[in-house]
Scaffold this motif. Structure first.
Motif, mmCIF file in Angstrom:
data_model
loop_
_atom_site.group_PDB
_atom_site.id
_atom_site.type_symbol
_atom_site.label_atom_id
_atom_site.label_comp_id
_atom_site.label_asym_id
_atom_site.label_seq_id
_atom_site.Cartn_x
_atom_site.Cartn_y
_atom_site.Cartn_z
ATOM 1 N N ALA A 204 11.697 -28.544 -16.305
ATOM 2 C CA ALA A 204 11.026 -27.305 -16.732
ATOM 3 C C ALA A 204 11.164 -27.040 -18.223
ATOM 4 O O ALA A 204 10.647 -26.037 -18.716
ATOM 5 C CB ALA A 204 11.591 -26.120 -15.949
ATOM 6 N N SER A 205 11.823 -27.938 -18.955
ATOM 7 C CA SER A 205 12.149 -27.676 -20.354
ATOM 8 C C SER A 205 10.951 -27.776 -21.291
ATOM 9 O O SER A 205 10.999 -27.295 -22.421
ATOM 10 C CB SER A 205 13.226 -28.657 -20.826
ATOM 11 O OG SER A 205 12.710 -29.989 -20.856
ATOM 12 N N SER B 273 23.828 -32.109 -11.306
ATOM 13 C CA SER B 273 23.368 -31.119 -10.341
ATOM 14 C C SER B 273 21.846 -31.023 -10.338
ATOM 15 O O SER B 273 21.189 -31.262 -11.346
ATOM 16 C CB SER B 273 23.964 -29.747 -10.671
ATOM 17 O OG SER B 273 23.349 -29.208 -11.830
ATOM 18 N N GLN B 274 21.317 -30.655 -9.184
ATOM 19 C CA GLN B 274 19.873 -30.469 -9.084
ATOM 20 C C GLN B 274 19.402 -29.298 -9.942
ATOM 21 O O GLN B 274 18.256 -29.270 -10.392
ATOM 22 C CB GLN B 274 19.467 -30.273 -7.626
ATOM 23 C CG GLN B 274 19.559 -31.538 -6.791
ATOM 24 C CD GLN B 274 18.724 -32.663 -7.382
ATOM 25 O OE1 GLN B 274 17.501 -32.630 -7.333
ATOM 26 N NE2 GLN B 274 19.384 -33.678 -7.936
ATOM 27 N N ALA B 275 20.284 -28.340 -10.220
ATOM 28 C CA ALA B 275 19.918 -27.239 -11.125
ATOM 29 C C ALA B 275 19.634 -27.789 -12.515
ATOM 30 O O ALA B 275 18.655 -27.392 -13.173
ATOM 31 C CB ALA B 275 21.035 -26.208 -11.174
ATOM 32 N N ASN B 276 20.467 -28.719 -12.988
ATOM 33 C CA ASN B 276 20.240 -29.321 -14.299
ATOM 34 C C ASN B 276 18.981 -30.169 -14.315
ATOM 35 O O ASN B 276 18.233 -30.191 -15.304
ATOM 36 C CB ASN B 276 21.441 -30.169 -14.714
ATOM 37 C CG ASN B 276 22.553 -29.345 -15.340
ATOM 38 O OD1 ASN B 276 22.326 -28.217 -15.778
ATOM 39 N ND2 ASN B 276 23.750 -29.897 -15.368
ATOM 40 N N VAL B 277 18.747 -30.895 -13.226
ATOM 41 C CA VAL B 277 17.542 -31.731 -13.151
ATOM 42 C C VAL B 277 16.290 -30.863 -13.191
ATOM 43 O O VAL B 277 15.324 -31.149 -13.905
ATOM 44 C CB VAL B 277 17.577 -32.613 -11.886
ATOM 45 C CG1 VAL B 277 16.236 -33.318 -11.684
ATOM 46 C CG2 VAL B 277 18.703 -33.639 -11.979
ATOM 47 N N ARG B 278 16.296 -29.767 -12.424
ATOM 48 C CA ARG B 278 15.142 -28.873 -12.430
ATOM 49 C C ARG B 278 14.952 -28.248 -13.808
ATOM 50 O O ARG B 278 13.814 -28.070 -14.275
ATOM 51 C CB ARG B 278 15.311 -27.789 -11.359
ATOM 52 C CG ARG B 278 15.143 -28.292 -9.931
ATOM 53 C CD ARG B 278 15.058 -27.149 -8.936
ATOM 54 N NE ARG B 278 16.304 -26.413 -8.842
ATOM 55 C CZ ARG B 278 17.295 -26.696 -8.000
ATOM 56 N NH1 ARG B 278 17.178 -27.733 -7.189
ATOM 57 N NH2 ARG B 278 18.389 -25.962 -7.959
ATOM 58 N N MET B 279 16.057 -27.897 -14.472
ATOM 59 C CA MET B 279 15.970 -27.332 -15.811
ATOM 60 C C MET B 279 15.379 -28.352 -16.773
ATOM 61 O O MET B 279 14.588 -28.000 -17.662
ATOM 62 C CB MET B 279 17.357 -26.894 -16.281
ATOM 63 C CG MET B 279 17.366 -26.162 -17.620
ATOM 64 S SD MET B 279 18.896 -25.244 -17.935
ATOM 65 C CE MET B 279 20.092 -26.578 -18.025
ATOM 66 N N ALA B 280 15.732 -29.629 -16.598
ATOM 67 C CA ALA B 280 15.186 -30.685 -17.463
ATOM 68 C C ALA B 280 13.681 -30.796 -17.281
ATOM 69 O O ALA B 280 12.920 -30.859 -18.258
ATOM 70 C CB ALA B 280 15.868 -32.015 -17.145
ATOM 71 N N GLY C 274 14.894 -37.219 -14.481
ATOM 72 C CA GLY C 274 15.985 -36.613 -13.726
ATOM 73 C C GLY C 274 16.102 -37.297 -12.387
ATOM 74 O O GLY C 274 15.151 -37.915 -11.906
ATOM 75 N N VAL C 275 17.271 -37.181 -11.775
ATOM 76 C CA VAL C 275 17.511 -37.892 -10.527
ATOM 77 C C VAL C 275 17.582 -36.923 -9.360
ATOM 78 O O VAL C 275 17.860 -35.733 -9.533
ATOM 79 C CB VAL C 275 18.801 -38.731 -10.610
ATOM 80 C CG1 VAL C 275 18.685 -39.763 -11.715
ATOM 81 C CG2 VAL C 275 20.021 -37.850 -10.829
ATOM 82 N N GLY C 276 17.344 -37.445 -8.167
ATOM 83 C CA GLY C 276 17.374 -36.620 -6.966
ATOM 84 C C GLY C 276 18.765 -36.524 -6.375
ATOM 85 O O GLY C 276 19.722 -37.129 -6.861
#
Length: 481
Positions: free
Chosen positions: A219-220, A210-217, A226-228
């Motif tokens: 921002a970590s 999910s893009q939520a997980n990618v954004r969290m990655a 992360g992928v689009g």
């Protein structure tokens, strides 16, 4: 109001503290195992990677993983997952075979540079429910090949499949005398807090899903790949072999019930071949819905603006029944088609559907088709890839120059080709970078080199300082000094 907000903040802090407490010992064990492993030599790294690969490839284990994935997630179908688990891992082994990933990997006497491959440390691998075995296996094999330890953060739905995979990996490790702490996973129940804590404590995050997980990655605070978002469109031109194109689109659109981010969500057909191409797609089992049927399908697939789990990664027949289209379901469709004329939130079929449902667009010519794809990607899917069915190779280059895509897939079954296949030269991967168009920091297929640091030793060489005219002569000739 403030009391409730304060209470929520306190609860969140407690959840974060508990997550840190759970994750810390996993990371500590991984670090201890990795320190010895990264210096064990190339053969040890290759053995660990091979053990992890064979854990998923062996047919009986593979079948268990494929069936567990469908049973627990409700996504896709077991036969296709079985094929995916095997072929994607086999292809990865091909790409890794003979590659040096530790010690000196390159020497250039002319430049005086020696390159040394170094492990990154402990990798946090965030993986999706759509590929709960294949994607973790791909990341684990890559990480081990490069001397790293890896801790997987699976999706909640994919937890049991990932746990079974790691059980199989540990059994293979035991045969080879490899430390099981090199490959671990977060304990159930999987939470966002635990995944975030893992991201913070590890040395590298590789996030797919999910893009939520990618954004969290991103921002970590930890370096991350992360992928689009996927939302692939394919263009069918007047010069295409329509019979061949339709059958490749069928394979791509129906594989694993379209769980792949690389499955076509739209096909853009040139006006000159629109009717015959629709006929070819119908001959492959595609069923074109009329306006009323399209409206019923839209209502079923998007509840409150979100994709319905009742339709995600289900067969076209099941989706038709969910939409109340029993007459369509009775025809046992391979996939459903809807004609579309726009892109954006007002046209939900222009977005990613994660289902064997294909939006069909009509374009006057090749240039107009490219414009349609550009509009679709302005809404969703920028950076990922575009498909092209054409006899003109120059058109593929034109798309690569003008569209916001990292890959142009020519005359192939898109979802099987984008992540590497045995009949193209792309590296095998289940994680495709989308470049800055997709808000990613890489635009290739995620591969073993992303799991490495490189140290460069620079020796002195004979000095050679270029003359100014050697570098600026052309500029001076045209514009003066």
């Amino acid at each position: 109001m403030n009391v409730r907000a304060t209470g929520a903040e306190v609860a969140a802090h407690r959840a974060d503290d508990e997550a840190e407490r759970i994750v810390a010992p996993l990371v500590a064990r991984a670090r201890a195992a990795q320190r010895d492993f990264e210096n064990a030599g190339q053969q040890a790294l290759d053995t660990a990677a091979a053990a992890a690969a064979w854990a998923i490839m062996e047919p009986q284990r593979n079948r268990q993983l494929a069936e567990r994935a469908v049973h627990d997630t409700g996504l896709g179908n077991a036969d296709d997952k079985f094929r995916k688990n095997y072929r994607k891992t086999l292809g990865l082994l091909r790409d890794l075979h003979g590659q040096k990933t530790t010690g000196v990997i390159a020497e250039d006497k002319a430049s005086g540079i020696v390159e040394i491959a170094r492990a990154v440390g402990v990798v946090a691998a965030v993986t999706p429910s759509t590929n709960p075995a294949a994607t973790p296996a791909n990341k684990i094999v890559n990480a081990l090949k490069c001397g790293n330890a890896v801790i997987v953060a699976p999706s909640p739905k994919g937890h049991s499949s990932c746990a079974l995979l790691i059980e199989f990996i540990h059994a293979q490790f035991a045969r080879a005398g490899i430390d099981a702490d090199l490959v671990q996973m977060l304990p159930a129940p999987i939470s966002k807090a635990a995944t975030a804590a893992l991201m913070r404590q590890c040395d590298l995050v590789v996030a797919t899903g999910s893009q939520a997980n990618v954004r969290m990655a991103y921002a970590s605070g930890t370096p991350a790949f992360g992928v689009g978002a996927g939302n692939v469109a394919s263009i069918v031109t007047a010069s295409a072999d329509l019979h061949d194109a339709a059958r490749k689109i069928l394979r791509s659109k129906t594989f694993d019930n379209a769980t792949s981010c690389s499955s076509e969500n739209s096909v853009v057909i040139e006006e000159a071949v629109y009717a015959p191409m629709l006929a070819e797609l119908a001959a492959c089992g595609g069923v074109l819905l009329d306006a009323a049927q399209k409206a019923r399908l839209q209502a079923a697939m998007w509840a409150n603006g979100k994709l319905s789990e009742q339709c995600t990664a289900k067969s076209a027949e099941v989706i038709a029944r969910v939409a109340g289209l029993d007459d369509i379901a009775a025809r046992h469709p391979a996939f459903l088609m809807v004609e579309e004329a726009g892109a954006g939130s007002d046209y939900p079929f222009s977005g990613e559907k994660l289902a064997p449902v294909l939006a069909v667009y009509r374009a006057a010519d090749f240039a107009a088709a490219a414009d349609v794809v550009r509009d679709i990607y302005a809404y969703m899917g920028a950076g990922h890839s575009v498909g092209l069915h054409s006899a003109d190779p120059a058109q593929a280059v034109r798309l690569g120059v003008t569209l916001p895509v990292a890959r142009v897939i020519v005359n192939q079954a898109h979802c099987l080709a984008t992540g590497g296949n045995f009949d193209n030269g792309l590296p095998f991967s289940l994680s495709m970078g989308c470049g800055t168009w997709g808000r990613n920091n890489f635009s290739g297929n995620l591969g073993f080199r992303h799991y490495l640091n490189t140290t460069r030793v620079a020796y002195p060489i004979e000095e050679r300082v270029p003359e100014t005219d050697e570098l600026l002569g052309d500029f001076f000739a045209r514009y003066g000094r």
